[in-house]
Enzyme design. Structure first.
Site, PDB file in Angstrom:
ATOM      1  N   HIS A 211      42.191  50.573  61.001  1.00 36.06           N
ATOM      2  CA  HIS A 211      42.625  51.449  59.898  1.00 36.06           C
ATOM      3  C   HIS A 211      44.125  51.765  60.004  1.00 36.06           C
ATOM      4  O   HIS A 211      44.575  52.811  59.526  1.00 36.06           O
ATOM      5  CB  HIS A 211      41.834  52.765  59.881  1.00 36.06           C
ATOM      6  CG  HIS A 211      40.360  52.586  59.768  1.00 36.06           C
ATOM      7  ND1 HIS A 211      39.696  52.563  58.554  1.00 36.06           N
ATOM      8  CD2 HIS A 211      39.409  52.383  60.720  1.00 36.06           C
ATOM      9  CE1 HIS A 211      38.401  52.388  58.755  1.00 36.06           C
ATOM     10  NE2 HIS A 211      38.197  52.264  60.069  1.00 36.06           N
ATOM     11  N   SER A 341      70.206  42.274  53.725  1.00 36.81           N
ATOM     12  CA  SER A 341      70.575  43.170  52.636  1.00 36.81           C
ATOM     13  C   SER A 341      71.971  42.861  52.139  1.00 36.81           C
ATOM     14  O   SER A 341      72.842  42.484  52.928  1.00 36.81           O
ATOM     15  CB  SER A 341      70.510  44.630  53.109  1.00 36.81           C
ATOM     16  OG  SER A 341      71.004  45.511  52.123  1.00 36.81           O
ATOM     17  N   LYS A 347      71.141  44.713  58.658  1.00 40.87           N
ATOM     18  CA  LYS A 347      69.701  44.705  58.392  1.00 40.87           C
ATOM     19  C   LYS A 347      69.185  43.263  58.394  1.00 40.87           C
ATOM     20  O   LYS A 347      69.779  42.375  57.785  1.00 40.87           O
ATOM     21  CB  LYS A 347      69.407  45.358  57.042  1.00 40.87           C
ATOM     22  CG  LYS A 347      67.930  45.607  56.764  1.00 40.87           C
ATOM     23  CD  LYS A 347      67.791  46.468  55.504  1.00 40.87           C
ATOM     24  CE  LYS A 347      66.340  46.858  55.267  1.00 40.87           C
ATOM     25  NZ  LYS A 347      65.549  45.723  54.788  1.00 40.87           N
ATOM     26  N   GLU A 354      57.256  37.017  54.788  1.00 42.94           N
ATOM     27  CA  GLU A 354      57.273  37.361  53.368  1.00 42.94           C
ATOM     28  C   GLU A 354      57.071  36.118  52.501  1.00 42.94           C
ATOM     29  O   GLU A 354      56.309  36.141  51.513  1.00 42.94           O
ATOM     30  CB  GLU A 354      58.600  38.038  53.017  1.00 42.94           C
ATOM     31  CG  GLU A 354      58.723  39.449  53.554  1.00 42.94           C
ATOM     32  CD  GLU A 354      60.092  40.055  53.356  1.00 42.94           C
ATOM     33  OE1 GLU A 354      60.240  41.250  53.667  1.00 42.94           O
ATOM     34  OE2 GLU A 354      61.023  39.340  52.905  1.00 42.94           O
TER      35      GLU A 354
END
Length: 489
Positions: A211, A341, A347, A354
């Site tokens: 969970h 970014s 970043k 992805e």
């Protein structure tokens, strides 16, 4: 201001479309054409085109997507025409010199030398007749040039065939080649990469999660081995499906009864295709089913969907484990492949997981399209064959590429953040679960809540709230031992 901008922008778009239309018209006016004919009459075909009248009619009729039939499908078309000419020659139906010319031309189609001469849109007649005739006309033209005599697209290249059995055969052949030559090897590579990484991290004890909440510990190796098992099962499922995918419709001709085809034609085509590809093709158990349905393609797509779901799970787990590096879970560091970014310097994003997740989403969508197409078998023929081919072959191709990319650019090179992992394990209050058989659930819950509220290790709190000794607590709460199935009390 907004209205004037919209009007100007709309005018710009309209003007741009008009200029493109004018350029197309000018290009067409500069082209040279030849006159061809078919049973419906005469029409103009570009002089340098290898195709004939029926292909041109399809080009004129279907201005829909701009997507031609996939490369793998054209390869299969060439191979089927090559095998058909060989079978007809062996059966004494086609003269040897004509068969050789057709076969030579068909193989050049299969290898991609003439792809620009297969311009028909995927969204065409549902039987794929336009694409079958495209192949017949191109191969007939090439064979005629080689032979120095006329080769007829219908009477010679399409001998003993119908679009109704050629196109379903090509769907199966192209998918089988894609799975056998590209997808299964890619999955084997991914499974081996996962197995190697699992072995390297077999002793790294980390916090398990259910969970998305802290749970009992596991090793990183166990986690990766679960992924490896998913991929191995995907390979097994695809291998089982291949037994039905390699059954071919060829020989069924128009409706499955085999009209105008020699009784041994379908078998000979399957044998020749097998010799050429190394895949054990055979005539379908029921030629009527092979024409009327696309059940084997629907099944194959379903197995690809399962694989996509597995890859989505793996990709998302990697993204969570990599999250941070400071405010997330931060258990691993994926390879830094590119800046993440355009505004935040330094970043770095998990770009490979992805991309794999997007591939999975595309495949799941393709499967929905194939399921709908599979329902469109009306009486003796499925009439959504081209869209089945498009989506099935795309799913196979992108899954193969994504699997290799995931293995090489994410799994193989990620680094383990040992300090972060150890810190989370030490402070995990759920370790108290191991004490349940000794102190009971109720007291265990109190220990866990106290440890969490005070930010202290479970072992320290349990020492205060129970009469267990240091040695007992050390043995019962050893995270590494807990990953091996439990402790003897």
């Amino acid at each position: 201001m907004r209205e004037s901008y919209t009007m100007a922008f709309g005018f710009t778009l309209a003007a741009s479309r008009q200029r493109r239309a004018e350029r197309r018209a000018k290009d067409m006016s500069n082209k040279k054409f030849r006159t061809v004919h078919d049973s419906m009459g005469e029409l103009q075909v570009p002089e340098d085109a290898l195709w004939g009248a029926q292909t041109q009619r399809a080009v004129d009729n279907f201005h829909i997507s701009g997507l031609p039939m996939p490369r793998g499908f054209i390869e299969a078309l060439g191979l089927v025409k090559w095998a058909a000419a060989g079978a007809n020659s062996e059966l004494g139906l086609l003269k040897s010199e004509k068969a050789i010319a057709i076969q030579h031309a068909a193989l050049t189609v299969a290898t991609g030398e003439h792809d620009r001469h297969f311009p028909i849109d995927v969204f065409q007649t549902g039987s794929g007749t336009s694409s079958n005739m495209n192949a017949n006309e191109v191969i007939a033209e090439l064979a005629s040039r080689k032979l120095g005599a006329a080769v007829h697209p219908n009477d010679d290249v399409n001998m003993s065939q119908s679009s109704n059995d050629v196109i379903p055969t090509c769907v199966h052949v192209s998918a089988a080649i894609g799975i056998n030559d590209r997808l299964l090897p890619a999955l084997e590579h991914l499974a081996k990469t996962l197995a190697k990484k699992a072995d390297e991290t077999r002793d790294v004890v980390k916090t398990g999660r259910t969970h998305l909440m802290d749970a009992m510990p596991v090793t990183l190796g166990q986690e990766l081995d679960a992924w490896r098992s998913q991929i191995d099962h995907a390979r097994d499922r695809l291998g089982d499906t291949m037994r039905r995918l390699t059954g071919l419709a060829q020989g069924g001709t128009a409706v499955g009864a085999g009209i105008n085809a020699h009784p041994r034609f379908g078998k000979k085509v399957a044998v020749l295709l097998g010799e050429r590809t190394g895949i054990d093709f055979r005539p379908a158990d029921s030629l009527f089913e092979a024409l009327a349905t696309q059940d084997a393609a629907v099944e194959t797509s379903g197995q690809l969907r399962v694989l996509a779901v597995s890859l989505m799970k793996i990709a998302n787990d990697l993204r969570w484990m990599n999250s941070g590096p400071l405010a997330g879970i931060g258990e691993i560091e994926l390879p830094a492949l590119q800046p993440g970014s355009s505004i935040m310097p330094g970043k770095v994003n998990p770009v490979i997981p992805e991309a794999v997740a997007m591939v999975a989403a595309q495949v799941i969508g393709n499967d929905a399209t194939i399921a709908i197409a599979g329902q469109s078998g009306n009486f003796q023929l499925n009439v959504m064959l081209p869209v089945v081919a498009l989506n099935l072959l795309q799913s196979i191709e992108i899954l193969a590429n994504a699997s290799r990319t995931l293995a090489d650019k994410a799994i193989a090179g990620f680094r383990v953040s040992h300090a972060n992992i150890a810190r989370a394990v030490d402070r995990n209050p759920i370790l108290v679960t191991a004490l349940n058989p000794v102190i009971g659930y109720e007291l265990g819950a109190k220990v866990a809540k106290t440890a969490y509220a005070q930010g202290r290790p479970v072992r320290d709190v349990a020492k205060e709230m129970t009469d267990l000794t240091d040695e007992e607590l050390g043995r019962l709460l050893d995270p590494a031992a807990l990953t091996k199935g439990g402790i003897q009390h």
